[in-house]
Design an enzyme around this catalytic site. Structure first.
Site, PDB file in Angstrom:
ATOM      1  N   HIS A  49       0.759  -1.120   0.018  1.00 12.22           N
ATOM      2  CA  HIS A  49       0.115   0.046  -0.025  1.00 12.22           C
ATOM      3  C   HIS A  49       0.827   1.421  -0.027  1.00 12.22           C
ATOM      4  CE1 HIS A  49       1.017  -0.017   4.307  1.00 12.22           C
ATOM      5  NE2 HIS A  49       0.910   1.094   4.231  1.00 12.22           N
TER       6      HIS A  49
HETATM    7  C1  UD1 Z   1      -1.700   5.201   6.515  1.00 11.16           C
HETATM    8  C2  UD1 Z   1      -0.520   5.525   6.839  1.00 11.16           C
HETATM    9  C3  UD1 Z   1       0.654   4.616   6.710  1.00 11.16           C
HETATM   10  C4  UD1 Z   1       0.179   3.000   7.427  1.00 11.16           C
HETATM   11  C5  UD1 Z   1      -1.259   2.793   6.783  1.00 11.16           C
HETATM   12  C6  UD1 Z   1      -1.584   1.592   7.118  1.00 11.16           C
HETATM   13  C7  UD1 Z   1       0.066   7.908   6.984  1.00 11.16           C
HETATM   14  C8  UD1 Z   1       0.825   9.162   6.203  1.00 11.16           C
HETATM   15  N1  UD1 Z   1      -0.097   6.930   6.211  1.00 11.16           N
HETATM   16  O1  UD1 Z   1      -1.777   5.259   5.095  1.00 11.16           O
HETATM   17  O2  UD1 Z   1       1.761   4.867   7.483  1.00 11.16           O
HETATM   18  O3  UD1 Z   1       1.019   2.185   6.990  1.00 11.16           O
HETATM   19  O4  UD1 Z   1      -2.041   4.055   7.024  1.00 11.16           O
HETATM   20  O5  UD1 Z   1      -3.013   1.305   6.646  1.00 11.16           O
HETATM   21  O6  UD1 Z   1      -0.837   8.290   7.901  1.00 11.16           O
HETATM   22  N2  UD1 Z   1      -9.220   4.772   2.794  1.00 11.16           N
HETATM   23  C9  UD1 Z   1     -10.316   4.314   2.606  1.00 11.16           C
HETATM   24  N3  UD1 Z   1     -10.617   3.936   4.008  1.00 11.16           N
HETATM   25  C10 UD1 Z   1     -10.219   3.928   4.864  1.00 11.16           C
HETATM   26  C11 UD1 Z   1      -8.890   4.450   5.040  1.00 11.16           C
HETATM   27  C12 UD1 Z   1      -8.326   4.952   3.915  1.00 11.16           C
HETATM   28  O7  UD1 Z   1     -10.941   4.276   1.781  1.00 11.16           O
HETATM   29  O8  UD1 Z   1     -10.754   3.523   6.030  1.00 11.16           O
HETATM   30  C13 UD1 Z   1      -8.483   5.408   1.301  1.00 11.16           C
HETATM   31  C14 UD1 Z   1      -8.746   6.718   1.113  1.00 11.16           C
HETATM   32  O9  UD1 Z   1      -9.051   6.855  -0.407  1.00 11.16           O
HETATM   33  C15 UD1 Z   1      -7.703   7.494   1.685  1.00 11.16           C
HETATM   34  C16 UD1 Z   1      -6.455   6.522   1.077  1.00 11.16           C
HETATM   35  O10 UD1 Z   1      -7.252   5.190   1.444  1.00 11.16           O
HETATM   36  O11 UD1 Z   1      -7.272   8.799   0.754  1.00 11.16           O
HETATM   37  C17 UD1 Z   1      -5.154   6.592   1.931  1.00 11.16           C
HETATM   38  O12 UD1 Z   1      -5.513   6.703   3.439  1.00 11.16           O
HETATM   39  P1  UD1 Z   1      -4.549   7.416   4.349  1.00 11.16           P
HETATM   40  O13 UD1 Z   1      -5.091   7.366   5.745  1.00 11.16           O
HETATM   41  O14 UD1 Z   1      -4.362   8.921   3.906  1.00 11.16           O
HETATM   42  O15 UD1 Z   1      -3.245   6.624   4.297  1.00 11.16           O
HETATM   43  P2  UD1 Z   1      -2.991   5.203   4.113  1.00 11.16           P
HETATM   44  O16 UD1 Z   1      -2.354   4.885   2.873  1.00 11.16           O
HETATM   45  O17 UD1 Z   1      -3.864   4.348   4.694  1.00 11.16           O
END
Ligand code: UD1
Length: 380
Positions: A221
């Site tokens: 991811h």
């Molecule tokens: C985040 C952390 C990363 C960790 C990961 C574990 C930061 C900078 N990154 O990355 O270090 O390894 O979590 O999972 O904090 N989304 C959903 N549903 C959710 C959560 C996210 O659809 O419940 C999608 C959204 O489109 C969002 C994207 O995933 O924009 C990214 O989510 P985000 O929390 O920004 O970062 P992660 O890639 O999950």
């Protein structure tokens, strides 16, 4: 109350806020929560920033760990880094100003960790950082910025291994703020392993049509792997080919899924290439412990595989968890050498490792002892 609190604490009841936001935070918070609620003089509250919000990414973990509903939910959700961090800070400041806890505990390296440590510190509320001192030395990773800022302003720094202590001291952080306590994620892993019986294990393997030690578990991811079409397509093609030699199971993070859709990647997947939505922790741990090997770019999975003595290939140029490479079963790979490394594992030539010191299931206890002032020296 002794030690830290003779300086910072005035009244007898210690109000501690445990802050979580994203999936890997929940399994780091849970062991500490259950230690702290045993303490009479401590009032422990959970703050959920809402960074992760899908059922599988968040609420499922609260149910599996028997954690209560968070006392405060900040509802931050997704956005750019600045939007997400800013939203969390604005909401958290309101809660802190009203509730005035004595200590805010943050975990890991996600945006919620950074946002809440900065907000608390600017209101003169002490901050403890669990999983402190890890460094990839790669400032293109958002997590590296989160780690460095959080460590620079924290009052109590709880580290998983000696290399983390050394990183902190090189950055000028005072030795007496640093507590080597071990790896809290392993506490949760040990707890859940004890709850997995043979019939549950068989059920999960059957559900995914897998045979023990005969398949590859994949999680990817990181922006560096999945945020560009070329990179993501190349990786998926590789996995698709690999699945002709051994079944591949890929529980897919929402970021990766979203990018496959966004880039319009259309692969004809082999029969033995299974993609699933994110799994519950217990299900995932079954698939992990029974896998032939793991291919990942996650942080925590590098540690879990080292504990499980399972070969792990990490598709990244660096790791903030070098002990998993120097002592454990982890190896860093790139798309240039991955085929060769996979071939070695498939032919039985896998890396041997050992479990690092203090990865023993008692890290939550050690942290709780320091927080409550009951620590009498020793490792901490
Ligand atoms: C985040 C952390 C990363 C960790 C990961 C574990 C930061 C900078 N990154 O990355 O270090 O390894 O979590 O999972 O904090 N989304 C959903 N549903 C959710 C959560 C996210 O659809 O419940 C999608 C959204 O489109 C969002 C994207 O995933 O924009 C990214 O989510 P985000 O929390 O920004 O970062 P992660 O890639 O999950």
């Amino acid at each position: 109350m002794a030690g830290f609190w003779t300086v910072h604490k005035m009244s007898n009841l210690l109000k501690v806020f445990l802050v979580v936001g994203a999936r890997p935070n929940f399994m780091k918070m849970s062991p500490l929560y259950f230690e702290l609620i045993k303490e009479k003089g401590v009032k422990t509250s959970i703050v959920h920033t809402g960074q992760h919000y899908d059922y599988e990414m968040s609420q499922a973990f609260f149910e599996e760990f028997d954690l209560p509903k968070p006392n405060y939910f900040l509802g931050a959700g997704s956005g750019t880094h600045a939007e997400q961090t800013g939203k969390i800070m604005i909401q958290f400041e309101k809660v802190l100003s009203k509730e005035k806890p004595d200590l805010v505990v943050v975990f890991g390296d996600v945006n919620s960790t950074l946002a809440c440590s900065v907000t608390a510190r600017k209101l003169f509320i002490p901050v403890a950082h669990v999983e402190s001192g890890l460094r990839s030395f790669d400032m293109t990773m958002p997590e590296e910025i989160n780690r460095k800022v959080t460590d620079a302003i924290s009052d109590l720094l709880f580290t998983p291994s000696k290399d983390a202590d050394e990183n902190l001291m090189k950055e000028g952080i005072s030795r007496n703020k640093i507590h080597l306590v071990g790896n809290i994620m392993i506490d949760s892993l040990i707890t859940i392993l004890e709850k997995i019986d043979k019939s549950y294990e068989d059920r999960i393997l059957q559900k995914f049509d897998l045979q023990k030690e005969d398949y590859v578990l994949v999680t990817l991811h990181r922006p560096s792997n999945v945020d560009s079409k070329d990179s993501l397509e190349r990786i998926l093609n590789f996995l698709n080919n690999l699945s002709q030699e051994a079944p591949v199971i890929f529980p897919m993070h929402p970021r990766t899924k979203r990018n496959i859709d966004k880039f319009g990647i259309k692969l004809v997947f082999n029969k033995k290439f299974y993609i699933s939505k994110p799994l519950k922790y217990r299900e995932f741990i079954v698939l992990e412990k029974d896998a032939g090997f793991v291919l990942t770019d996650s942080g925590g999975i590098q540690e879990e595989t080292t504990y499980l003595n399972l070969p792990c290939l990490t598709l990244r140029p660096n790791t903030e968890r070098p002990i998993t490479v120097t002592e454990g079963t982890n190896e860093l790979v790139d798309m240039g050498n991955i085929e060769e490394k996979v071939g070695l594992i498939l032919s039985g030539k896998q890396k041997q490792g050992k479990v690092p010191e203090l990865w023993d299931g008692k890290t939550g206890q050690r942290i709780a002892r320091v927080i409550t002032g009951h620590n009498n020296g020793g490792y901490c």
